[in-house]
Design an enzyme around this catalytic site. Structure first.
Site, mmCIF file in Angstrom:
data_model
loop_
_atom_site.group_PDB
_atom_site.id
_atom_site.type_symbol
_atom_site.label_atom_id
_atom_site.label_comp_id
_atom_site.label_asym_id
_atom_site.label_seq_id
_atom_site.Cartn_x
_atom_site.Cartn_y
_atom_site.Cartn_z
ATOM 1 N N HIS A 270 36.844 46.342 51.277
ATOM 2 C CA HIS A 270 37.341 45.134 51.162
ATOM 3 C C HIS A 270 36.460 44.060 50.378
ATOM 4 O O HIS A 270 35.224 44.001 50.668
ATOM 5 C CB HIS A 270 37.682 44.745 52.613
ATOM 6 C CG HIS A 270 38.838 43.429 52.438
ATOM 7 N ND1 HIS A 270 38.445 42.177 52.232
ATOM 8 C CD2 HIS A 270 40.388 43.598 52.556
ATOM 9 C CE1 HIS A 270 39.734 41.507 52.391
ATOM 10 N NE2 HIS A 270 40.851 42.399 52.623
ATOM 11 N N ASP A 327 45.408 48.782 54.732
ATOM 12 C CA ASP A 327 46.303 49.860 53.859
ATOM 13 C C ASP A 327 45.957 51.104 54.657
ATOM 14 O O ASP A 327 46.779 52.107 54.008
ATOM 15 C CB ASP A 327 45.963 49.606 52.631
ATOM 16 C CG ASP A 327 46.675 48.373 52.042
ATOM 17 O OD1 ASP A 327 45.541 47.671 51.105
ATOM 18 O OD2 ASP A 327 47.539 47.928 52.311
HETATM 19 C C1 SDX Z 1 43.933 44.439 50.123
HETATM 20 O O1 SDX Z 1 41.726 40.023 49.452
HETATM 21 C C2 SDX Z 1 42.221 40.438 50.345
HETATM 22 O O2 SDX Z 1 42.457 39.907 51.191
HETATM 23 C C3 SDX Z 1 43.254 41.644 50.118
HETATM 24 C C4 SDX Z 1 44.004 42.310 51.289
HETATM 25 C C5 SDX Z 1 45.216 41.390 51.592
HETATM 26 O O3 SDX Z 1 45.606 41.305 52.697
HETATM 27 O O4 SDX Z 1 45.746 40.562 50.948
HETATM 28 O O5 SDX Z 1 43.238 42.562 52.402
HETATM 29 C C6 SDX Z 1 44.622 43.694 50.960
HETATM 30 O O6 SDX Z 1 43.986 44.577 48.915
HETATM 31 C C7 SDX Z 1 42.914 45.314 51.087
HETATM 32 C C8 SDX Z 1 42.064 46.272 49.918
HETATM 33 C C9 SDX Z 1 42.951 47.736 49.354
HETATM 34 N N1 SDX Z 1 42.286 48.148 48.411
HETATM 35 C C10 SDX Z 1 41.902 49.516 48.698
HETATM 36 O O7 SDX Z 1 41.915 50.107 49.820
HETATM 37 C C11 SDX Z 1 41.370 50.220 47.465
HETATM 38 C C12 SDX Z 1 40.166 50.712 47.755
HETATM 39 N N2 SDX Z 1 39.115 49.782 47.898
HETATM 40 C C13 SDX Z 1 38.252 49.647 46.854
HETATM 41 O O8 SDX Z 1 38.884 49.366 45.542
HETATM 42 C C14 SDX Z 1 37.328 48.352 47.296
HETATM 43 O O9 SDX Z 1 37.024 48.250 48.390
HETATM 44 C C15 SDX Z 1 38.040 46.992 46.897
HETATM 45 C C16 SDX Z 1 38.575 46.720 45.511
HETATM 46 C C17 SDX Z 1 38.995 46.658 48.004
HETATM 47 C C18 SDX Z 1 36.870 45.967 46.907
HETATM 48 O O10 SDX Z 1 36.043 46.336 45.921
HETATM 49 P P1 SDX Z 1 34.376 45.863 45.734
HETATM 50 O O11 SDX Z 1 34.475 44.259 45.963
HETATM 51 O O12 SDX Z 1 33.750 46.329 44.567
HETATM 52 O O13 SDX Z 1 33.956 46.157 47.256
HETATM 53 P P2 SDX Z 1 32.476 45.856 47.626
HETATM 54 O O14 SDX Z 1 31.636 44.791 46.548
HETATM 55 O O15 SDX Z 1 32.342 45.677 49.158
HETATM 56 O O16 SDX Z 1 31.762 47.295 47.012
HETATM 57 C C19 SDX Z 1 30.307 47.678 47.615
HETATM 58 C C20 SDX Z 1 30.054 49.135 46.963
HETATM 59 C C21 SDX Z 1 30.144 49.120 45.442
HETATM 60 O O17 SDX Z 1 29.483 50.312 45.019
HETATM 61 P P3 SDX Z 1 28.069 49.555 44.509
HETATM 62 O O18 SDX Z 1 28.559 48.731 43.140
HETATM 63 O O19 SDX Z 1 27.523 48.759 45.322
HETATM 64 O O20 SDX Z 1 27.423 50.859 43.773
HETATM 65 O O21 SDX Z 1 30.912 49.813 47.385
HETATM 66 C C22 SDX Z 1 31.523 50.772 46.615
HETATM 67 C C23 SDX Z 1 31.612 49.755 45.510
HETATM 68 O O22 SDX Z 1 31.911 50.580 44.172
HETATM 69 N N3 SDX Z 1 33.232 50.607 47.316
HETATM 70 C C24 SDX Z 1 33.629 51.737 47.420
HETATM 71 C C25 SDX Z 1 34.953 51.693 47.997
HETATM 72 N N4 SDX Z 1 34.920 50.101 47.991
HETATM 73 C C26 SDX Z 1 33.820 50.002 47.536
HETATM 74 N N5 SDX Z 1 33.219 53.339 47.311
HETATM 75 C C27 SDX Z 1 33.967 54.143 47.840
HETATM 76 N N6 SDX Z 1 35.335 53.929 48.376
HETATM 77 C C28 SDX Z 1 35.699 52.542 48.335
HETATM 78 N N7 SDX Z 1 37.075 52.411 48.794
#
Ligand code: SDX
Length: 392
Positions: A270, A327
């Site tokens: 998130h 989700d």
């Molecule tokens: C919603 O904003 C909101 O409030 C949204 C929401 C709402 O109610 O409106 O809560 C609804 O959109 C929930 C999120 C749903 N999306 C997913 O579940 C898709 C899978 N999640 C990822 O795509 C991701 O977690 C995001 C897009 C949600 C957040 O991405 P970020 O900002 O890159 O997350 P982060 O900065 O915390 O990541 C830290 C690290 C990164 O790696 P590095 O750059 O440090 O090497 O963790 C990795 C990311 O690449 N990472 C994941 C991951 N999510 C983040 N690795 C594997 N699997 C994942 N799901």
């Protein structure tokens, strides 16, 4: 400091707006709507009561609640011409594509009669949007399965009306299952609002130009569709289905950690929560209850729980603070109730409309509100003179 947790008002230096509607503390996994914790609202309130709370700022007394529900109920039908708009879509059109088109088309019916500077007309537009979303969403489903549209039955609850319009058919009486009605109402509450997420920010930015609220909500729907945002519920269930059995989980965990592999664990991580999404906790409990009460033994739910346990004990996910979000479990419940995955984000949009509308009103009512204009960090070429094509 309430003793329960310390308030952090937000990133005052980079805040895009001020709001009184929803408070999130991502580190502590706290979500409050007008001060009320999400788990208490999900367990004790109703979606219509939460809609009132988000819009008006306080929980309603019985008379105000009844009047609000009566008002919303009065607006559940859509114009017959708008029903004809569905006919222009292919039957296999994604329901979110239909939602973007049909909700945007509401502007064609109400734009001229909606002076957004008039609080009375803003309230009417707000009620129209909240009331019509279930009808439009149910019709998108009906159109995709080739069944006739059902008109709203306003003797039913908001959520019961939606279930009947979705799963009912003219040839038979439809009894709303109270277990499913309660579960859907809870799922709507869990999706109602979430501070300045991408789609809510889209609605606010569109609204800041003075665009009509119907077009603004259509913009929010378009943004929500993305798999990184609201589209994650559809992607999460498809991921669980692709994994299929618990023994395949390690392979997907490995892929999720591989920087060269674009695969992400859908329903995990998130932008704000670096702790367990409080909504996911309620959603997992609801999934347990619904599957038990419906007598559904879906192996996908076992895969989801096993995947969660493995991820929560894996150093990579612990270090990066990746937890299940709203989700991750929602699709298990929606699938057990009978929705196809293509409808999952439509249901998210239906519920999030009350948050979008509340946030749009808050933005419009702010006397200091100006048109949104995000700035950029320019990293392009410095100034240079034009070169004739013959000299390039
Ligand atoms: C919603 O904003 C909101 O409030 C949204 C929401 C709402 O109610 O409106 O809560 C609804 O959109 C929930 C999120 C749903 N999306 C997913 O579940 C898709 C899978 N999640 C990822 O795509 C991701 O977690 C995001 C897009 C949600 C957040 O991405 P970020 O900002 O890159 O997350 P982060 O900065 O915390 O990541 C830290 C690290 C990164 O790696 P590095 O750059 O440090 O090497 O963790 C990795 C990311 O690449 N990472 C994941 C991951 N999510 C983040 N690795 C594997 N699997 C994942 N799901």
């Amino acid at each position: 400091n309430t003793g329960a947790f310390t308030y952090d008002p937000g990133f005052t230096s980079t805040a895009s707006c001020e709001s009184k509607i929803t408070y999130i503390d991502g580190d502590q996994g706290v979500l409050l709507h007008r001060g009320y914790p999400i788990d208490q609202l999900a367990e004790k309130s109703s979606f219509m009561e939460v809609a009132y709370l988000l819009m008006r700022g306080e929980l309603p007394n019985p008379d105000d609640y009844d009047e609000f529900v009566r008002t919303i109920t009065r607006h559940t039908m859509i114009h017959e011409q708008l029903a004809m708009f569905y006919r222009g879509f292919r039957r296999d059109a994604h329901p979110m594509a239909i939602m973007c088109g049909v909700v945007g088309a509401l502007s064609a019916f109400y734009h001229d009669s909606t002076d957004i500077n008039d609080p009375v007309q803003r309230r009417i537009a707000s009620h129209r949007l909240i009331a019509k979303m279930p009808t439009i969403a149910a019709m998108a489903y009906k159109y995709s399965v080739g069944q006739p549209f059902l008109y709203p039955d306003n003797s039913l609850s908001y959520t019961g009306n939606f279930l009947r319009m979705t799963f009912g058919v003219p040839a038979e009486a439809y009894e709303v299952d109270p277990v499913i009605e309660a579960a859907m109402d809870k799922i709507f509450i869990l999706h109602a609002d979430h501070e300045q997420n991408a789609s809510t920010s889209t609605v606010r930015l569109a609204g800041s130009s003075g665009a009509n609220p119907f077009a603004c909500i259509a913009a929010g729907i378009a943004c929500l569709w993305g798999p990184a945002h609201g589209g994650a519920n559809e992607a999460a269930l498809e991921m669980l289905r692709e994994i299929g059995t618990p023994d395949k989980i390690p392979e997907y965990i490995k892929r999720a950690k591989d920087k060269d592999d674009p695969f992400r664990l859908m329903g995990f991580g998130h932008r704000v929560y670096k702790n367990y999404d409080p909504r996911a906790k309620v959603m997992q409990k609801t999934a347990n209850e619904v599957l038990d009460k419906l007598g559904v033994d879906d192996p996908i739910f076992d895969v989801a729980r096993e995947l969660e346990q493995i991820a929560l004990n894996d150093d990579y996910f612990v270090e990066k603070k990746l937890y299940p979000n709203v989700d991750f479990y929602s699709g298990v419940i929606l699938s057990a109730i009978g929705f196809p995955t293509s409808m999952f984000t439509v249901l998210f949009a239906l519920a999030r409309t009350v948050g979008w509308v509340a946030q749009w009103n808050e933005m419009i009512e702010d006397p200091a509100q100006k048109i949104g204009r995000p700035r950029q960090l320019y990293t392009g070429a410095t100034a240079r003179d034009y070169v004739e094509i013959t000299n390039r």
